[in-house]
Enzyme design. Structure first.
Site, PDB file in Angstrom:
ATOM      1  N   ASP A 221      -3.917 -12.693   2.631  1.00 44.68           N
ATOM      2  CA  ASP A 221      -4.829 -11.929   3.473  1.00 44.68           C
ATOM      3  C   ASP A 221      -4.442 -12.100   4.946  1.00 44.68           C
ATOM      4  O   ASP A 221      -4.222 -13.233   5.379  1.00 44.68           O
ATOM      5  CB  ASP A 221      -6.240 -12.496   3.220  1.00 44.68           C
TER       6      ASP A 221
ATOM      7  N   TYR B 204     -14.391   1.087  10.029  1.00 48.94           N
ATOM      8  CA  TYR B 204     -12.970   1.466  10.142  1.00 48.94           C
ATOM      9  C   TYR B 204     -12.675   1.970  11.558  1.00 48.94           C
ATOM     10  O   TYR B 204     -11.775   1.456  12.230  1.00 48.94           O
ATOM     11  CB  TYR B 204     -12.676   2.547   9.113  1.00 48.94           C
TER      12      TYR B 204
ATOM     13  N   GLY C 139       0.827  -1.213   0.000  1.00 41.70           N
ATOM     14  CA  GLY C 139       0.000   0.000   0.000  1.00 41.70           C
ATOM     15  C   GLY C 139       0.857   1.258   0.000  1.00 41.70           C
ATOM     16  O   GLY C 139       2.084   1.205  -0.143  1.00 41.70           O
TER      17      GLY C 139
END
Ligand code: NAD
Ligand code: UDP
Length: 319
Positions: free
Chosen positions: A64, A152, A18
């Site tokens: 993952d 989140y 990322g």
């Protein structure tokens, strides 16, 4: 502070492909660490790791955090896996909270089995729409538990709980950093966060999309400064667990940010006011006293300089 130069430890970076993760991997590789990057490519471009593949000490694993099993010995874990942009974490909210809860449990178990240090990339979002400013680490926050951002915010809050429970119950060597808005090169062109959106819009002379009246504030930190802070925090003594705010404390309204980006890019764009986002925090500014006194960290890059670097990146990396 322990030294991290020329260290041959194995470091796992989750979410390593990322925006922040790829900068972190690069810095660790340059410092001589062996880096394993785990990413499911949910909110990033695999191109972010292209220049890392040339390092012998770099391993990329597509996987993952929720179901990742590793049989390699790891000495440090940076747990960054989780989409960070509201656009992306709201795309699959159930997955977002799973990543934060199941992913954190998995990584904490891995730390436990390896006697490894583990750093959690937490967020200023744990303060929600804060009632106090600046926000210091003792503030418990003002979070809507059932809103569109909760997957989140509450996910990250639950992750912090897990980190502190593993610390108290199993004596795990934890570090929790609360990261405030960070920007810079390698943000995905579809990231959706404000600085990349505004720069891309300004460079193409398209309307600058402001959600609400633009009076909401944020404090923006340049990526390289933030990465230094994460590594400094990882290398503190065991009793320095956080939570630790990391970010810039120069607060700016989103409207002023739009005008600044128009000016710095010499754009012909005009601002366009759109409907406000649900539960959008109205202000955000960290109290950095702990970061300055406990780990000796502070940001160095001005907003103008950081935006100019980011503009150069987006000019070079046209879509
Ligand atoms: P990003 O979306 O660019 O990076 C997150 C990475 O995690 C992506 O590469 C994504 O593919 C990966 N990922 C997502 N779910 C995963 C899963 N289940 N398993 C494996 N990989 C997964 O965002 P970023 O800005 O680089 O943020 C990195 C971390 O820092 C996140 O945890 C975020 O919450 C935290 N953070 C970032 C900021 C910021 O301003 N950049 C602010 C606060 C907190
Ligand atoms: N924002 C905006 N236009 C955009 C993207 C974001 O006005 O195109 C606003 C958003 O409403 C928020 C702030 O900019 O008030 C920061 O948004 P971002 O998604 O970057 O991060 P957040 O701090 O909300 O997680």
């Amino acid at each position: 502070m322990e030294t991290f130069m020329k260290n041959k430890n194995n470091i796992l970076v989750t979410g390593g492909a990322g925006f922040l993760g790829s900068h972190l991997c690069k810095k660790l590789l340059k410092e001589g660490y062996k880096v394993i990057c785990l990413d499911n490519l949910f909110s990033c471009d695999i191109k972010n790791v292209d220049d890392l593949l040339k390092y012998d000490n770099f391993i990329f694993v597509e996987g993952d955090v929720c179901d990742f099993k590793i049989n390699k010995k790891v000495d440090q874990i940076y747990n960054l896996a989780c989409p960070a942009s509201p656009v992306h974490y709201q795309r699959d909210p159930v997955k977002t909270i799973q990543t934060n809860v199941l992913g954190s449990i998995n990584m904490l178990e891995l730390a436990k089995n390896n006697n490894a240090k583990i750093l959690q990339a937490s967020t200023s979002e744990v303060y929600g729409d804060p009632m106090v400013s600046p926000q210091n680490e003792k503030y418990w926050g003002n979070v809507n538990p059932i809103g569109v951002r909760s997957c989140y915010d509450e996910g990250k809050r639950a992750a912090e709980t897990l980190f502190f429970d593993y610390y108290r119950q199993f004596d795990i060597n934890i570090k929790v950093c609360r990261i405030f808005n960070t920007y810079g090169p390698r943000m995905h062109h579809n990231d959706g966060r404000v600085i990349s959106n505004f720069i891309i819009q300004a460079l193409s002379n398209k309307p600058i999309t402001i959600y609400g009246n633009g009076n909401q504030t944020r404090s923006f930190c340049y990526v390289e400064d933030l990465i230094d802070g994460l590594i400094m925090m990882m290398n503190t003594k065991k009793n320095c667990v956080g939570p630790m705010n990391l970010g810039s404390d120069i607060e700016i309204s989103i409207k002023d940010l739009a005008f600044k980006i128009i000016k710095l890019t010499k754009s012909k764009s005009k601002v366009q006011f759109l409907e406000p986002l649900s539960d959008d925090p109205m202000q955000r500014k960290p109290d950095l006293n702990q970061a300055q006194t406990k780990i000796g960290w502070n940001y160095k890059t001005s907003l103008d300089e950081g935006i100019k670097n980011t503009v150069s990146y987006f000019k070079k990396n046209k879509i």
